[in-house]
Structures are given as structure tokens and as C-alpha cells.
Write an enzyme that holds these catalytic residues in place. Structure first.
Site, PDB file in Angstrom:
ATOM      1  N   ASP A 217      -3.635   4.573  -9.250  1.00 15.93           N
ATOM      2  CA  ASP A 217      -3.230   4.251  -7.893  1.00 15.93           C
ATOM      3  C   ASP A 217      -1.743   4.581  -7.742  1.00 15.93           C
ATOM      4  O   ASP A 217      -1.028   4.754  -8.735  1.00 15.93           O
ATOM      5  CB  ASP A 217      -3.508   2.754  -7.677  1.00 15.93           C
ATOM      6  CG  ASP A 217      -2.896   2.216  -6.417  1.00 15.93           C
ATOM      7  OD1 ASP A 217      -3.060   2.842  -5.361  1.00 15.93           O
ATOM      8  OD2 ASP A 217      -2.250   1.147  -6.481  1.00 15.93           O
ATOM      9  N   PHE A 218      -1.262   4.644  -6.507  1.00 16.00           N
ATOM     10  CA  PHE A 218       0.161   4.942  -6.285  1.00 16.00           C
ATOM     11  C   PHE A 218       0.955   3.667  -6.003  1.00 16.00           C
ATOM     12  O   PHE A 218       1.680   3.172  -6.861  1.00 16.00           O
ATOM     13  CB  PHE A 218       0.331   5.958  -5.150  1.00 16.00           C
ATOM     14  CG  PHE A 218       1.765   6.398  -4.971  1.00 16.00           C
ATOM     15  CD1 PHE A 218       2.361   7.268  -5.879  1.00 16.00           C
ATOM     16  CD2 PHE A 218       2.525   5.920  -3.917  1.00 16.00           C
ATOM     17  CE1 PHE A 218       3.688   7.658  -5.735  1.00 16.00           C
ATOM     18  CE2 PHE A 218       3.851   6.304  -3.759  1.00 16.00           C
ATOM     19  CZ  PHE A 218       4.434   7.174  -4.673  1.00 16.00           C
ATOM     20  N   ASP A 219       0.797   3.086  -4.808  1.00 21.28           N
ATOM     21  CA  ASP A 219       1.586   1.911  -4.430  1.00 21.28           C
ATOM     22  C   ASP A 219       1.213   0.704  -5.282  1.00 21.28           C
ATOM     23  O   ASP A 219       0.047   0.316  -5.366  1.00 21.28           O
ATOM     24  CB  ASP A 219       1.361   1.585  -2.954  1.00 21.28           C
ATOM     25  CG  ASP A 219       1.920   2.650  -2.041  1.00 21.28           C
ATOM     26  OD1 ASP A 219       3.129   2.640  -1.795  1.00 21.28           O
ATOM     27  OD2 ASP A 219       1.125   3.504  -1.584  1.00 21.28           O
TER      28      ASP A 219
ATOM     29  N   ASP B 271      -3.709  -1.906  -8.611  1.00 23.23           N
ATOM     30  CA  ASP B 271      -3.081  -3.211  -8.427  1.00 23.23           C
ATOM     31  C   ASP B 271      -3.653  -4.016  -7.271  1.00 23.23           C
ATOM     32  O   ASP B 271      -3.266  -5.173  -7.082  1.00 23.23           O
ATOM     33  CB  ASP B 271      -1.580  -3.025  -8.163  1.00 23.23           C
ATOM     34  CG  ASP B 271      -1.307  -2.586  -6.728  1.00 23.23           C
ATOM     35  OD1 ASP B 271      -0.534  -3.259  -6.032  1.00 23.23           O
ATOM     36  OD2 ASP B 271      -1.902  -1.576  -6.283  1.00 23.23           O
TER      37      ASP B 271
END
Length: 282
Positions: A37-39, A223
């Protein structure tokens, strides 16, 4: 990266399935996909999503890791081009094996070509976006909320509200009604509610990509609630005989994800340290 807490040694997953997944990745890295994932995983969560940027060590860690595995995939709800810009992924030596699956897989950027493949937007997204400001004002939820235009989706953030959790809970029902009226669904996240077309999620994107590259091991790190479908995809792959490792970029806000993870890391800095240590081990 030698100063990171996970440079040596690699942390040990807390579950047998996770330990098997890590062992398979270490034994056959050229047949493994590392998906992230990124954020909240590669980038810290910030009040204004437009100010999010990858952790400073993320690109060096990924550039060290990518040549040693079958592929590194960033799987994000953001538009693929935005994730590439905010991540600093374009034109980096060593990142030829990187892909960004944006909008939950609806968009794709490949480092090799440097181009984004984008489908036509769902008409309901534009309709919902046009209606949202007045809609929020009518129900008395405008103050402190913030609308993010995401191309293939639109999101309402409550993190800036005086009581972010109360605003989040108050909006869930009304936004679900609005979304349904335009043929969309609502995906909750960390103080954000995203309206997007059905059939788009990180689990579908990850499973399709793993099949595409015929991966024999997979790591996924996330997350937020939007990462639960990807966790489910890895669990399904495990049941089909493909080892996998589930990593939670630690957040007390999302116990649903932490409870299913094999490895808990306290945020993006630790994730970057883990990726760097993995690259060193390989």
C-alpha cells in the site's frame, strides 16, 4: 539504511503461515511479488492527502529490492500517476520491476514504459462529486470535512473536523445512500469515506497481478481497512498452496488489520527498514 531498526536481522513473523511465507520469499525471490500500500505504509498519513510523500528511504529500499524479486507492486486507491509522483518512483535506476496499480487496480503504471493505462471514469463518480458539497451542507457536516477528487473515485475526509470520529460515523449512512443512488459503494478508511464503483478493490487487483506474473510467493503490506481485501487475497493464495506474508504498518486505528497480520511494524519508517533488510538478505 544501516541506522534503521530492522537493518539486521529481519524480524520474525508471529504466525507459522507468515514464517512459511517469508521463508518462501527468501528461498525463491525471483518468483515472489512484494506488494505494498502507499499511504500509511510507504508514506506517513498526513491531514492533507495532497501533501503525502513517500518516506525518504522508500525509493532506495525499493530500488535495492526490486531487481532481486519477480516484481514490486504498489497497490493504492490513489490515481496511479499521483502515487508515482508522490512516491518519486519515475526514472529511478533499479525500479524496472515496479508497477503501480492505482484506483484499486483500475489504473496501472509500469516503470518500464513510464505510462499509465486508465479506463473511462464511471459516470456515477462525477455525479456524486458534483452533488457532495451541497449534500454535506444540507446534513450539517460540511465544517471540517474535505472532499478529495480521485478521478475514478471521490473521498470525504473527516480528519480535520473538530471530532473526526463522530463526523466519520455520522456520514457513513448518508454517504452510503448517496453512493447507491449513483451506482457506487462506500469504502471506509482511516477518517475517510471513499465513494467508488463496485468491483474495485485491492484483493482483486493483487490476485490478478499475482496470477499474471505466476508468483510462487507473495508479501503484502498495508495499514487500513481498504487493505483487508488484499489480506483476504493472500489468505486465499495460501489455501491454494502459494505461501504469503501479511504485514501491518502498525496503527491502533485499524485493529481488524493488525489482528490478521503475521508481522506488525510501527509505521512507514519501520516498513522501509524491513524492505531494506530484506533486500540485504537477498
Amino acid at each position: 539504511m544501516g541506522s534503521t531498526p530492522y537493518a539486521h536481522p529481519l524480524p520474525t513473523p508471529s504466525t507459522p503461515a507468515g514464517r512459511d511465507g517469508l521463508a518462501a520469499l527468501l528461498a525463491r525471490p525471483d518468483q515472489a511479488v512484494v506488494a505494498l500500500d502507499f499511504d500509511g505504509t510507504l508514506a506517513e498519513i498526513v491531514p492533507d492527502p495532497e501533501q503525502a510523500r513517500a518516506h525518504p528511504g522508500a525509493v532506495p529500499a525499493l530500488a535495492a529490492l526490486a531487481p532481486k524479486v519477480a516484481s514490486v507492486a504498489v497497490v493504492t486507491g490513489r490515481p496511479a500517476g499521483v502515487a508515482v509522483r508522490y512516491g518519486g518512483f519515475a526514472g529511478v535506476p533499479g525500479l524496472d520491476h515496479l508497477v503501480v496499480l492505482g484506483h484499486y487496480g483500475a489504473e496501472r503504471w509500469d516503470a518500464v514504459t513510464g505510462t499509465v493505462r486508465t479506463p473511462a471514469p464511471h459516470p456515477g463518480v462525477a455525479a456524486a462529486r458534483a452533488e457532495l458539497p451541497g449534500f454535506l451542507d444540507d446534513i450539517g457536516a460540511w465544517h471540517g470535512t474535505w472532499i478529495e477528487e480521485k478521478g475514478q473515485a471521490v473521498a470525504v475526509h473527516t480528519r480535520r473536523a473538530s471530532d473526526p470520529q463522530a463526523a466519520f460515523e455520522a456520514l457513513r449512512g448518508p454517504l452510503a445512500v448517496l453512493a447507491a443512488r449513483h451506482g457506487l459503494i462506500v469504502e471506509p478508511g482511516r477518517m475517510v469515506l471513499e465513494l467508488r464503483p463496485p468491483g474495485m478493490d485491492k484483493g482483486v487487483a493483487l490476485a490478478e497481478y499475482v496470477r499474471e506474473v505466476d508468483a510462487q510467493a507473495v508479501l503484502y503490506a498495508g495499514d487500513d481497512l481498504g487493505d483487508l481485501p488484499a489480506f483476504g487475497a493472500v489468505e486465499k493464495l495460501r489455501s491454494d498452496g502459494v505461501p504469503g506474508l501479511l504485514v501491518c504498518s502498525g496503527s491502533a486505528e485499524v485493529p481488524e488489520l493488525a489482528d490478521r497480520a503475521d508481522l506488525l511494524l510501527p509505521g512507514p519508517a519501520a516498513v522501509v527498514g524491513f524492505l531494506s533488510a530484506l533486500a540485504q538478505r537477498l
